[in-house]
Design a protein around this motif. Sequence first.
Motif, PDB file in Angstrom:
ATOM      1  N   PHE A  11     -28.802  87.272  -5.010  1.00  0.00           N
ATOM      2  CA  PHE A  11     -27.962  87.641  -3.875  1.00  0.00           C
ATOM      3  C   PHE A  11     -26.670  86.830  -3.858  1.00  0.00           C
ATOM      4  O   PHE A  11     -25.634  87.294  -3.372  1.00  0.00           O
ATOM      5  N   GLU A  12     -26.689  85.587  -4.415  1.00  0.00           N
ATOM      6  CA  GLU A  12     -25.463  84.802  -4.473  1.00  0.00           C
ATOM      7  C   GLU A  12     -24.421  85.481  -5.358  1.00  0.00           C
ATOM      8  O   GLU A  12     -23.224  85.485  -5.038  1.00  0.00           O
ATOM      9  N   GLU A  13     -24.871  86.073  -6.455  1.00  0.00           N
ATOM     10  CA  GLU A  13     -23.946  86.756  -7.355  1.00  0.00           C
ATOM     11  C   GLU A  13     -23.400  88.028  -6.706  1.00  0.00           C
ATOM     12  O   GLU A  13     -22.226  88.375  -6.900  1.00  0.00           O
ATOM     13  N   ILE A  14     -24.237  88.712  -5.928  1.00  0.00           N
ATOM     14  CA  ILE A  14     -23.775  89.892  -5.205  1.00  0.00           C
ATOM     15  C   ILE A  14     -22.745  89.473  -4.156  1.00  0.00           C
ATOM     16  O   ILE A  14     -21.723  90.139  -3.960  1.00  0.00           O
ATOM     17  N   ALA A  15     -23.019  88.347  -3.484  1.00  0.00           N
ATOM     18  CA  ALA A  15     -22.060  87.831  -2.497  1.00  0.00           C
ATOM     19  C   ALA A  15     -20.732  87.516  -3.164  1.00  0.00           C
ATOM     20  O   ALA A  15     -19.659  87.818  -2.614  1.00  0.00           O
ATOM     21  N   ASP A  16     -20.767  86.929  -4.357  1.00  0.00           N
ATOM     22  CA  ASP A  16     -19.539  86.613  -5.087  1.00  0.00           C
ATOM     23  C   ASP A  16     -18.760  87.889  -5.425  1.00  0.00           C
ATOM     24  O   ASP A  16     -17.530  87.924  -5.332  1.00  0.00           O
ATOM     25  N   GLN A  17     -19.480  88.927  -5.821  1.00  0.00           N
ATOM     26  CA  GLN A  17     -18.823  90.184  -6.188  1.00  0.00           C
ATOM     27  C   GLN A  17     -18.170  90.831  -4.966  1.00  0.00           C
ATOM     28  O   GLN A  17     -17.034  91.314  -5.029  1.00  0.00           O
ATOM     29  N   LEU A  57     -21.795  86.083   3.362  1.00  0.00           N
ATOM     30  CA  LEU A  57     -20.407  86.397   3.690  1.00  0.00           C
ATOM     31  C   LEU A  57     -20.127  86.236   5.175  1.00  0.00           C
ATOM     32  O   LEU A  57     -19.041  85.800   5.575  1.00  0.00           O
ATOM     33  N   GLU A  58     -21.123  86.568   5.998  1.00  0.00           N
ATOM     34  CA  GLU A  58     -20.956  86.398   7.445  1.00  0.00           C
ATOM     35  C   GLU A  58     -20.832  84.918   7.797  1.00  0.00           C
ATOM     36  O   GLU A  58     -19.995  84.529   8.613  1.00  0.00           O
ATOM     37  N   GLN A  59     -21.667  84.085   7.181  1.00  0.00           N
ATOM     38  CA  GLN A  59     -21.605  82.646   7.429  1.00  0.00           C
ATOM     39  C   GLN A  59     -20.277  82.060   6.970  1.00  0.00           C
ATOM     40  O   GLN A  59     -19.780  81.100   7.564  1.00  0.00           O
ATOM     41  N   ASN A  60     -19.695  82.657   5.935  1.00  0.00           N
ATOM     42  CA  ASN A  60     -18.399  82.182   5.421  1.00  0.00           C
ATOM     43  C   ASN A  60     -17.213  82.752   6.191  1.00  0.00           C
ATOM     44  O   ASN A  60     -16.066  82.431   5.881  1.00  0.00           O
ATOM     45  N   GLY A  61     -17.497  83.610   7.179  1.00  0.00           N
ATOM     46  CA  GLY A  61     -16.427  84.170   7.987  1.00  0.00           C
ATOM     47  C   GLY A  61     -15.662  85.306   7.336  1.00  0.00           C
ATOM     48  O   GLY A  61     -14.580  85.671   7.794  1.00  0.00           O
ATOM     49  N   LEU A  62     -16.222  85.893   6.270  1.00  0.00           N
ATOM     50  CA  LEU A  62     -15.535  86.985   5.578  1.00  0.00           C
ATOM     51  C   LEU A  62     -15.868  88.347   6.174  1.00  0.00           C
ATOM     52  O   LEU A  62     -15.074  89.289   6.044  1.00  0.00           O
ATOM     53  N   VAL A  63     -17.049  88.480   6.778  1.00  0.00           N
ATOM     54  CA  VAL A  63     -17.424  89.738   7.419  1.00  0.00           C
ATOM     55  C   VAL A  63     -18.005  89.437   8.792  1.00  0.00           C
ATOM     56  O   VAL A  63     -18.448  88.318   9.062  1.00  0.00           O
ATOM     57  N   VAL A  64     -17.967  90.435   9.655  1.00  0.00           N
ATOM     58  CA  VAL A  64     -18.593  90.334  10.967  1.00  0.00           C
ATOM     59  C   VAL A  64     -19.528  91.518  11.141  1.00  0.00           C
ATOM     60  O   VAL A  64     -19.233  92.630  10.683  1.00  0.00           O
ATOM     61  N   VAL A  65     -20.656  91.280  11.777  1.00  0.00           N
ATOM     62  CA  VAL A  65     -21.644  92.337  12.025  1.00  0.00           C
ATOM     63  C   VAL A  65     -21.545  92.760  13.479  1.00  0.00           C
ATOM     64  O   VAL A  65     -21.633  91.923  14.379  1.00  0.00           O
ATOM     65  N   GLY A  72     -21.734  98.087  12.504  1.00  0.00           N
ATOM     66  CA  GLY A  72     -21.800  98.009  11.057  1.00  0.00           C
ATOM     67  C   GLY A  72     -21.296  96.660  10.589  1.00  0.00           C
ATOM     68  O   GLY A  72     -21.148  95.723  11.379  1.00  0.00           O
ATOM     69  N   VAL A  73     -21.022  96.567   9.316  1.00  0.00           N
ATOM     70  CA  VAL A  73     -20.473  95.337   8.738  1.00  0.00           C
ATOM     71  C   VAL A  73     -18.994  95.568   8.464  1.00  0.00           C
ATOM     72  O   VAL A  73     -18.623  96.492   7.734  1.00  0.00           O
ATOM     73  N   PHE A  74     -18.142  94.723   9.065  1.00  0.00           N
ATOM     74  CA  PHE A  74     -16.693  94.880   8.954  1.00  0.00           C
ATOM     75  C   PHE A  74     -16.071  93.656   8.288  1.00  0.00           C
ATOM     76  O   PHE A  74     -16.546  92.526   8.473  1.00  0.00           O
ATOM     77  N   VAL A  75     -15.006  93.897   7.538  1.00  0.00           N
ATOM     78  CA  VAL A  75     -14.269  92.794   6.935  1.00  0.00           C
ATOM     79  C   VAL A  75     -13.545  92.041   8.054  1.00  0.00           C
ATOM     80  O   VAL A  75     -12.871  92.648   8.890  1.00  0.00           O
ATOM     81  N   ALA A  76     -13.732  90.732   8.091  1.00  0.00           N
ATOM     82  CA  ALA A  76     -13.104  89.912   9.135  1.00  0.00           C
ATOM     83  C   ALA A  76     -11.615  89.768   8.869  1.00  0.00           C
ATOM     84  O   ALA A  76     -11.181  89.678   7.712  1.00  0.00           O
ATOM     85  N   GLN A  82     -10.969  79.823  12.144  1.00  0.00           N
ATOM     86  CA  GLN A  82     -12.171  79.556  11.349  1.00  0.00           C
ATOM     87  C   GLN A  82     -11.969  78.353  10.444  1.00  0.00           C
ATOM     88  O   GLN A  82     -12.851  77.495  10.324  1.00  0.00           O
ATOM     89  N   VAL A  83     -10.810  78.299   9.819  1.00  0.00           N
ATOM     90  CA  VAL A  83     -10.504  77.157   8.954  1.00  0.00           C
ATOM     91  C   VAL A  83     -10.446  75.879   9.777  1.00  0.00           C
ATOM     92  O   VAL A  83     -10.957  74.829   9.373  1.00  0.00           O
ATOM     93  N   SER A  84      -9.835  75.970  10.933  1.00  0.00           N
ATOM     94  CA  SER A  84      -9.695  74.812  11.810  1.00  0.00           C
ATOM     95  C   SER A  84     -11.046  74.263  12.213  1.00  0.00           C
ATOM     96  O   SER A  84     -11.293  73.050  12.158  1.00  0.00           O
ATOM     97  N   GLU A  85     -11.949  75.155  12.627  1.00  0.00           N
ATOM     98  CA  GLU A  85     -13.273  74.713  13.068  1.00  0.00           C
ATOM     99  C   GLU A  85     -14.045  74.062  11.928  1.00  0.00           C
ATOM    100  O   GLU A  85     -14.703  73.034  12.116  1.00  0.00           O
TER     101      GLU A  85
END
Length: 208
Positions: A11-17, A57-65, A72-76, A82-85
């Motif tokens: 799943f890490e490789e899928i997340a990278d893709q 990806l959600e934990q990294n702030g790249l998508v939101v559910v 659905g799953v949306f690109v953030a 997010q960077v500041s926090e």
Amino acid sequence: LMRKAEATRTFEEIADQLRQAIVEGQFAPEQRLPPSRELAKTLGVGRSTLLAALRVLEQNGLVVVRLGTKGGVFVAAPSIQQVSESLDLLLQRDGASIEELAEFREHVEGQCLYWAALRAGEAELCNLERALADLERLHASQSVSWTEFTRRELALHRATISLSRNRVSIAVLHAIDATLDRVMRALPQGYGDLILDDWRHILAALRA
């Protein structure tokens, strides 16, 4: 383009893709990703593997559910907050000192002020001078709290740095706002006169 994964991929490789697809613009900010069943089929993985990748990806702030009929799953959208926090948490956990923060700001803000001196227009310089005059007046009348004084002083920092027109530096400096605000509020209130004197020299240098 996204491709089917090898059978051994995790799943890490899928997340990278997926992360790469987002970074390269295959999915725009606020765009809804294909349904999980469809996306899993496209990637050639099981739904559980895909969901685990999406959680990363959600934990990294790249998508939101989002839930509901239009969920659905949306690109953030890109967010400095997010960077500041994340950076603020890192600085607190690692115990970065005030001296280290000062060194960093001296280097990066000094360069930004150099660019601002080259790029700022007359109207922008006048706006900074008015903001400083307002801050001086409020400080002299003691009509604002120290917390409000430091908040306004930080706003003056942001306005000055923005004149550098360097988006990378602006984003990085905005990311330490929370840490800088906390440090400034911890200073003795007697530092107000010294801070204002520094600003007079800074704005005079920008004009020159």
